[in-house]
Scaffold this motif. Structure first.
Motif, PDB file in Angstrom:
ATOM      1  N   PHE A  77      16.283  39.971  33.560  1.00  0.00           N
ATOM      2  CA  PHE A  77      14.913  39.923  32.304  1.00  0.00           C
ATOM      3  C   PHE A  77      15.020  38.703  31.613  1.00  0.00           C
ATOM      4  O   PHE A  77      16.056  38.022  31.343  1.00  0.00           O
ATOM      5  CB  PHE A  77      15.377  41.045  31.103  1.00  0.00           C
ATOM      6  N   TRP A  78      13.795  38.191  31.236  1.00  0.00           N
ATOM      7  CA  TRP A  78      13.656  36.649  30.858  1.00  0.00           C
ATOM      8  C   TRP A  78      12.388  36.744  29.839  1.00  0.00           C
ATOM      9  O   TRP A  78      11.471  37.531  30.294  1.00  0.00           O
ATOM     10  CB  TRP A  78      13.415  35.819  31.759  1.00  0.00           C
ATOM     11  N   TYR A 104      17.551  35.820  28.191  1.00  0.00           N
ATOM     12  CA  TYR A 104      17.874  36.014  29.552  1.00  0.00           C
ATOM     13  C   TYR A 104      19.111  37.050  29.664  1.00  0.00           C
ATOM     14  O   TYR A 104      20.178  37.074  28.890  1.00  0.00           O
ATOM     15  CB  TYR A 104      18.287  34.906  30.522  1.00  0.00           C
ATOM     16  N   THR A 105      18.934  37.989  30.392  1.00  0.00           N
ATOM     17  CA  THR A 105      19.904  38.908  30.748  1.00  0.00           C
ATOM     18  C   THR A 105      19.982  39.504  32.153  1.00  0.00           C
ATOM     19  O   THR A 105      18.983  39.354  32.560  1.00  0.00           O
ATOM     20  CB  THR A 105      20.161  40.046  29.732  1.00  0.00           C
TER      21      THR A 105
ATOM     22  N   SER B  36       6.746  30.927  32.189  1.00  0.00           N
ATOM     23  CA  SER B  36       7.216  32.173  31.706  1.00  0.00           C
ATOM     24  C   SER B  36       7.964  32.973  33.089  1.00  0.00           C
ATOM     25  O   SER B  36       8.464  33.761  32.805  1.00  0.00           O
ATOM     26  CB  SER B  36       5.913  32.934  31.213  1.00  0.00           C
ATOM     27  N   PHE B  37       7.528  32.264  34.221  1.00  0.00           N
ATOM     28  CA  PHE B  37       8.147  32.991  35.503  1.00  0.00           C
ATOM     29  C   PHE B  37       9.331  32.109  35.870  1.00  0.00           C
ATOM     30  O   PHE B  37       9.886  32.506  36.961  1.00  0.00           O
ATOM     31  CB  PHE B  37       7.252  32.889  36.538  1.00  0.00           C
ATOM     32  N   LEU B  38       9.974  31.358  35.287  1.00  0.00           N
ATOM     33  CA  LEU B  38      11.149  30.760  35.765  1.00  0.00           C
ATOM     34  C   LEU B  38      12.219  30.887  34.480  1.00  0.00           C
ATOM     35  O   LEU B  38      12.451  30.197  33.719  1.00  0.00           O
ATOM     36  CB  LEU B  38      11.043  28.958  35.379  1.00  0.00           C
ATOM     37  N   PRO B  39      12.998  32.013  34.898  1.00  0.00           N
ATOM     38  CA  PRO B  39      14.127  32.275  33.968  1.00  0.00           C
ATOM     39  C   PRO B  39      15.083  31.244  33.983  1.00  0.00           C
ATOM     40  O   PRO B  39      15.515  30.664  34.576  1.00  0.00           O
ATOM     41  CB  PRO B  39      14.610  33.505  34.624  1.00  0.00           C
ATOM     42  N   TYR B  40      15.648  31.075  32.545  1.00  0.00           N
ATOM     43  CA  TYR B  40      16.663  29.973  32.387  1.00  0.00           C
ATOM     44  C   TYR B  40      18.073  30.656  31.968  1.00  0.00           C
ATOM     45  O   TYR B  40      17.985  31.454  30.709  1.00  0.00           O
ATOM     46  CB  TYR B  40      16.148  29.068  31.557  1.00  0.00           C
TER      47      TYR B  40
END
Lengths: 212, 222
Positions: A77-78, A104-105, B36-40
């Motif tokens: 999830f972000w 983030y998780t 928003s599609f690049l999780p960090y």
């Protein structure tokens, strides 16, 4: 246009070939779950600090072509904070970053169901509140989509939703189904991986290293 | 005509590809939504010392069955920058091709000295190193007599980079008929560990597996 200065634009043809993605398979270690959290409203367990913003619960499930849950899948999830800002290396020290919200998780779902307690993200840069969900599972490498929330005016102008035909937009909007004992609204989404009523997924793969 | 992204292929991966692969093309991400599609991922788990040695359950306990091997390499993004302090998790079957995982019903024996999970953070140069057991191949689909060649799973997570992949072995039994190898086509060689000698350490041999992973500045396909 190969340039030697590191600060110049790197010619895409100079990029290294990417290692292939591969399926996570069915045996991802469940025991690593203990480091993962499904409550982003508590930044540090045992402390009173909480993130800014309206708390919500997002409940959902990944469903396969036969209507069965996508058991054994790994979900990430972000999302942005209440001000609509993502916490990354570049924004870490920004005054708009909420030190008590990470965004983030990950979660390994046994049945395909999940329930994430979080805050609703802000609406910066024309985006409606949303959460990016990435699914890794047996049978696929990776699937990415975004979930939105019912009754948000900003949904009407969100570029991701606007890029979809109307019937597909509805597939990404979580419905308000009630609230929990603390009056936190509960939203619900069903994500259909394949077949009738299929949820739209997005292509976040880069150009290089990709071939049909 | 609306522009669309890739159409994913159905398997032939292990068991659920037919049920889980979307039939419609992926959608193109609008430029305004790319970030928003690049999780960090900022948070990494607490890691105990020794979690990168899978060959024993504790320093003085017996070695697991099979050949102890080293797997090591460097993780770079596609511009050549090392991925520092990233979480690398690996998991693999034991010598007999059996996972300790709850869901593995394969008939091969468990090895009481092998759990088959390891993890560590990469160093300043993006390097990682594990000791594990040379895994066995296994019959993944008894119904159609399909085997999986021996392989080691890896998950890499650090900053804006994320990759789940598998390392394979050169010319191993069942490589040629493996569904994932077929999907990779000519790029399969990128996922093969390169064998090296390990004369001074307590493993039979090593495999170098350097990994190139998408970085945060990567170009999107349009």
């Amino acid at each position: 246009m190969v340039k030697n200065n590191m600060n110049d634009t790197i010619n895409p043809t100079n990029r290294l070939p990417l290692t292939n993605e591969d399926t996570v398979g069915p045996y991802y270690p469940i025991c690593y779950d203990h480091d993962d959290r499904m409550d982003l409203t508590k930044s540090i367990v045992g402390q009173q600090f909480e993130p800014k913003g309206d708390k919500i619960i997002l409940r959902g499930r990944y469903i396969d072509k036969n209507g069965d849950g996508a058991h054994g899948a790994l979900i990430e999830f972000w999302q942005a904070n209440a001000q609509g800002v993502f916490r990354t290396e570049d924004t870490e020290s920004s005054p708009e970053i909420d030190p008590h919200f990470d965004g983030y998780t990950r979660y390994r779902t046994v049945t395909g169901d999940f329930e994430l307690k979080t805050i609703k993200s802000g609406t910066q840069l024309g985006r409606a509140p949303n959460i990016t969900l990435t699914l890794f599972s047996d049978g696929i490498s990776r699937l990415v989509t975004q979930v939105f929330f019912e009754n948000e005016i900003s949904n009407e102008t969100d570029p991701v939703l606007m890029s979809l035909p109307q019937d597909k937009r509805d597939k990404l909007i979580a419905r308000l189904v009630g609230e929990d004992d603390d009056n936190i609204p509960i939203y619900d989404i069903e994500i259909i991986l394949a077949g009738e009523g299929e949820t739209p997924f997005f292509d976040d793969f880069l150009a290089l290293g990709w071939r049909d | 005509m609306e522009k669309l992204g890739r159409k994913l292929r159905i398997g032939p991966t292990d068991n659920t590809s037919y049920e889980r692969t979307p039939r419609e093309n992926l959608r193109i991400i609008p430029p305004a939504a790319r970030d928003s599609f690049l999780p960090y991922s900022r948070v990494q788990p607490g890691i105990r010392l020794g979690e990168n040695d899978l060959t024993r359950l504790a320093p003085d306990l017996p070695r697991a069955d099979g050949d102890a091997i080293e797997m090591s390499g460097q993780i770079l993004d596609d511009t050549g920058q090392p991925l520092r302090h990233a979480l690398v998790e690996i998991w693999n079957a034991n010598k007999y091709g059996k996972y300790a995982h709850d869901l593995d019903g394969y008939s091969a024996p468990l090895d009481p000295n092998f759990i088959g999970l390891g993890r560590m953070l990469t160093d300043e140069e993006g390097r990682y190193k594990f000791w594990t057991i040379d895994p066995g191949c296994y019959l993944a689909r008894p119904d159609i007599n399909r085997w999986r060649p021996k392989h080691i799973h890896l998950s890499i997570r650090g900053g804006a980079s994320r990759l789940i992949t598998q390392m394979y072995f050169k010319d191993a039994e069942h490589n040629d008929t493996d569904p994932m190898r077929i999907v990779m086509g000519d790029d399969f060689h990128l996922n093969i560990g390169k064998q090296y000698e390990t004369p001074n350490i307590d493993v039979e041999r090593g495999y170098k597996f350097d990994i190139v992973i998408r970085g945060k500045d990567s170009t999107f396909f349009e």
